[in-house]
Scaffold this motif. Sequence first.
Motif, PDB file in Angstrom:
ATOM      1  N   LEU A   1       0.767  -1.431  -0.297  1.00 11.74           N
ATOM      2  CA  LEU A   1      -0.131   0.268  -0.235  1.00 11.74           C
ATOM      3  C   LEU A   1       1.401   0.941   0.105  1.00 11.74           C
ATOM      4  N   PHE A   2       2.274   1.639   0.892  1.00 15.64           N
ATOM      5  CA  PHE A   2       2.806   2.766   0.826  1.00 15.64           C
ATOM      6  C   PHE A   2       4.016   2.321   0.160  1.00 15.64           C
ATOM      7  N   ILE A   3       4.101   1.585  -0.764  1.00 12.27           N
ATOM      8  CA  ILE A   3       5.286   1.530  -2.027  1.00 12.27           C
ATOM      9  C   ILE A   3       4.361   2.255  -2.944  1.00 12.27           C
ATOM     10  N   LEU A   4       3.222   1.280  -3.116  1.00 13.49           N
ATOM     11  CA  LEU A   4       2.662   1.939  -4.324  1.00 13.49           C
ATOM     12  C   LEU A   4       1.598   3.607  -3.942  1.00 13.49           C
ATOM     13  N   LEU A   5       1.342   3.879  -2.894  1.00 12.91           N
ATOM     14  CA  LEU A   5       1.110   5.321  -3.372  1.00 12.91           C
ATOM     15  C   LEU A   5       2.503   6.395  -3.245  1.00 12.91           C
ATOM     16  N   PHE A   6       3.603   5.888  -3.156  1.00 13.43           N
ATOM     17  CA  PHE A   6       4.689   6.777  -3.150  1.00 13.43           C
ATOM     18  C   PHE A   6       5.158   6.463  -4.522  1.00 13.43           C
ATOM     19  N   VAL A   7       4.919   6.194  -5.089  1.00 13.93           N
ATOM     20  CA  VAL A   7       4.963   5.188  -6.363  1.00 13.93           C
ATOM     21  C   VAL A   7       3.958   6.511  -7.326  1.00 13.93           C
ATOM     22  N   PHE A   8       3.046   6.182  -7.491  1.00 16.38           N
ATOM     23  CA  PHE A   8       1.955   7.364  -7.425  1.00 16.38           C
ATOM     24  C   PHE A   8       2.125   8.921  -7.602  1.00 16.38           C
ATOM     25  N   LEU A   9       3.000   9.046  -5.593  1.00 16.87           N
ATOM     26  CA  LEU A   9       2.889  10.665  -5.522  1.00 16.87           C
ATOM     27  C   LEU A   9       3.592  11.580  -6.934  1.00 16.87           C
TER      28      LEU A   9
ATOM     29  N   VAL B   1      -3.964  13.400  -6.298  1.00 17.03           N
ATOM     30  CA  VAL B   1      -3.938  12.824  -4.341  1.00 17.03           C
ATOM     31  C   VAL B   1      -4.923  12.448  -4.882  1.00 17.03           C
ATOM     32  N   ALA B   2      -5.916  12.431  -5.609  1.00 19.64           N
ATOM     33  CA  ALA B   2      -7.177  11.450  -5.609  1.00 19.64           C
ATOM     34  C   ALA B   2      -7.180   9.930  -5.493  1.00 19.64           C
ATOM     35  N   ILE B   3      -6.626  10.156  -6.896  1.00 18.88           N
ATOM     36  CA  ILE B   3      -6.354   9.070  -7.802  1.00 18.88           C
ATOM     37  C   ILE B   3      -5.386   8.147  -7.101  1.00 18.88           C
ATOM     38  N   ALA B   4      -4.316   8.638  -7.001  1.00 20.37           N
ATOM     39  CA  ALA B   4      -3.501   7.545  -5.613  1.00 20.37           C
ATOM     40  C   ALA B   4      -3.797   7.213  -4.316  1.00 20.37           C
ATOM     41  N   LEU B   5      -4.420   7.862  -3.475  1.00 18.09           N
ATOM     42  CA  LEU B   5      -4.744   7.247  -2.805  1.00 18.09           C
ATOM     43  C   LEU B   5      -5.963   6.160  -2.891  1.00 18.09           C
ATOM     44  N   GLY B   6      -7.144   7.256  -4.285  1.00 17.60           N
ATOM     45  CA  GLY B   6      -7.636   4.811  -4.513  1.00 17.60           C
ATOM     46  C   GLY B   6      -7.223   4.365  -4.937  1.00 17.60           C
ATOM     47  N   GLY B   7      -6.287   4.570  -6.337  1.00 19.89           N
ATOM     48  CA  GLY B   7      -5.398   3.486  -6.735  1.00 19.89           C
ATOM     49  C   GLY B   7      -4.239   2.260  -5.439  1.00 19.89           C
ATOM     50  N   ALA B   8      -3.632   3.185  -4.248  1.00 20.82           N
ATOM     51  CA  ALA B   8      -3.327   2.306  -4.138  1.00 20.82           C
ATOM     52  C   ALA B   8      -4.066   1.543  -2.572  1.00 20.82           C
ATOM     53  N   SER B   9      -4.953   2.476  -2.527  1.00 19.69           N
ATOM     54  CA  SER B   9      -5.985   1.491  -1.804  1.00 19.69           C
ATOM     55  C   SER B   9      -6.661   0.535  -2.558  1.00 19.69           C
TER      56      SER B   9
ATOM     57  N   LEU C   1       3.329  17.013  15.970  1.00 19.95           N
ATOM     58  CA  LEU C   1       3.621  18.434  14.643  1.00 19.95           C
ATOM     59  C   LEU C   1       4.371  18.414  13.965  1.00 19.95           C
ATOM     60  N   CYS C   2       5.980  17.305  14.183  1.00 19.63           N
ATOM     61  CA  CYS C   2       6.668  17.436  13.062  1.00 19.63           C
ATOM     62  C   CYS C   2       6.725  16.118  12.082  1.00 19.63           C
ATOM     63  N   ILE C   3       5.336  14.714  12.336  1.00 18.13           N
ATOM     64  CA  ILE C   3       4.589  14.166  11.442  1.00 18.13           C
ATOM     65  C   ILE C   3       4.017  14.675  10.531  1.00 18.13           C
ATOM     66  N   VAL C   4       3.282  15.281  11.064  1.00 18.15           N
ATOM     67  CA  VAL C   4       2.393  16.034   9.972  1.00 18.15           C
ATOM     68  C   VAL C   4       2.856  17.209   9.280  1.00 18.15           C
ATOM     69  N   LEU C   5       3.853  18.092  10.095  1.00 19.08           N
ATOM     70  CA  LEU C   5       4.725  18.967   9.603  1.00 19.08           C
ATOM     71  C   LEU C   5       5.662  17.834   7.798  1.00 19.08           C
ATOM     72  N   VAL C   6       5.870  17.125   7.410  1.00 19.06           N
ATOM     73  CA  VAL C   6       6.412  16.426   7.146  1.00 19.06           C
ATOM     74  C   VAL C   6       5.351  15.725   5.970  1.00 19.06           C
ATOM     75  N   ILE C   7       4.079  15.584   6.369  1.00 19.26           N
ATOM     76  CA  ILE C   7       2.881  15.005   5.721  1.00 19.26           C
ATOM     77  C   ILE C   7       2.134  15.779   4.272  1.00 19.26           C
ATOM     78  N   GLY C   8       2.842  17.509   5.266  1.00 21.37           N
ATOM     79  CA  GLY C   8       1.629  18.394   4.859  1.00 21.37           C
ATOM     80  C   GLY C   8       2.556  18.941   3.658  1.00 21.37           C
ATOM     81  N   LEU C   9       3.893  18.716   3.817  1.00 22.34           N
ATOM     82  CA  LEU C   9       5.136  19.140   2.599  1.00 22.34           C
ATOM     83  C   LEU C   9       4.434  18.651   1.078  1.00 22.34           C
ATOM     84  N   PHE C  10       4.266  16.950   1.185  1.00 20.88           N
ATOM     85  CA  PHE C  10       3.848  16.170  -0.218  1.00 20.88           C
ATOM     86  C   PHE C  10       2.550  15.623  -0.241  1.00 20.88           C
ATOM     87  N   MET C  11       1.387  16.139   0.768  1.00 22.27           N
ATOM     88  CA  MET C  11      -0.313  15.515   0.674  1.00 22.27           C
ATOM     89  C   MET C  11      -0.873  17.236   0.133  1.00 22.27           C
TER      90      MET C  11
END
Length: 425
Positions: free
Chosen positions: A6-14, A20-28, A319-329
């Motif tokens: 799941l995570f590998i596929l999401l990372f590849v899509f991004l 984003v919507a297709i990446a999340l749906g496709g990975a799921s 907050l650090c986790i959210v900051l990192v995710i916010g950079l890419f999503m």
Amino acid sequence: MALTFLFILLFVFLLLGVPVAIALGGASLGYILVAGLPDVLLIHRMIGGIDSFPLLAIPFFILAGHLMNTGGITTKIFAFARSLVGWLPGGLGHVNVGASVIFAGMSGAAVADAGGLGNVEIKAMRDAGYDTDFSVGVTAASSTIGPIIPPSLPLVIYGVMASVSIGELFTAGLIPGLLMAVALMIMVAYYSKVRNYPRDQRMQVSYIFKTFQSAFLPLLTPVIIVGGIASGVFTPTEAAVAAVCYALFLGVCVYRSLTWRHLVRVSIDTIETSAAILMIVASAAVFAWILTANQVATILGENLLGLTSNKHLVLIIMLCIVLVIGLFMETIAAITILVPVLLPIAHQVGIDPVHLGILLILNLMLGLLTPPVGMVLFVLAEVSGVKFERCVRATMPFLVPLIIVLLLVTFFPALALWLPQMLYG
């Protein structure tokens, strides 16, 4: 195995730049197929993710913001803000922040602020001789006030995901939003002194009164929305409908600036924006369900609490986790994925869910100002005609006051919780 896929596929899509919507749906979907689950589960979970009455507020708040922009309301707001603070050194920088605070009570979205007011603000500052980088930077930073001061689309999403009162979230955002404005105005004052920026005009009570009269009816919009919710006259969803009705009344009956052609264009824009947001919410709901089903929140919580049980340290790590995710999503997708993971941890260490919601949105606003996603930067690059890379450099200094406010609200929860506790007990 399936979760890793799941995570590998999401990372590849991004990485490939898939939406984003297709990446999340496709990975799921990939996870569901690998795990041997029925593929129809994807559709069921997507429909369930958006089958929520409070989410109806999203298209209505978006429509209200578009109507205000198209109806010429933004120019009246800018003129009023100019009369209030334009006499300060670096006046138009302060006007920029003040106009964003006022418009925040109508649009609820940073991108709407950047796209609507941004064009007016940057042109006025350029014409007055301000540096382009300064103009773009302060415009980008001030636009992030929009999703903090009510109404707020991200707070609606968070309230639905976390089963938290949207009314409490709206009132909790008022003080942090105003703190953001004060911090940015201090930054503007510093730049104005260093670069010797001029005052826009002398303070004239008669001019303030004149622009106030012109902007009075638009200024009632946040009063109607927040006042109606706080007094219990209507729900946040009903408040969104009231905002649309009021915007239509102003544009059609009072100012007569909205024609049928405008209404058709506004409707199409609203449909496109709403569909994009709700598609992200639907896809992220499936992704979040997979994380919950695999007890990712429990595992992360155990590991995190194994490091420390100190509430403040846990908050910093989160907050650090959210900051990192916010950079890419994108913001909406990040909220729908992070809430099921972080909320259980917050409960374990005694973090109020309303406080967590404000911190989450404040943090994700930084992501709107940073590459590679940085939606506000892309909008301003288009509006200002400045290259994206230059927009990034121009905005970086203005992240400092925003981070200071984030830390203040983190370590002093009363800044977010005092008002909702006073109004809701």
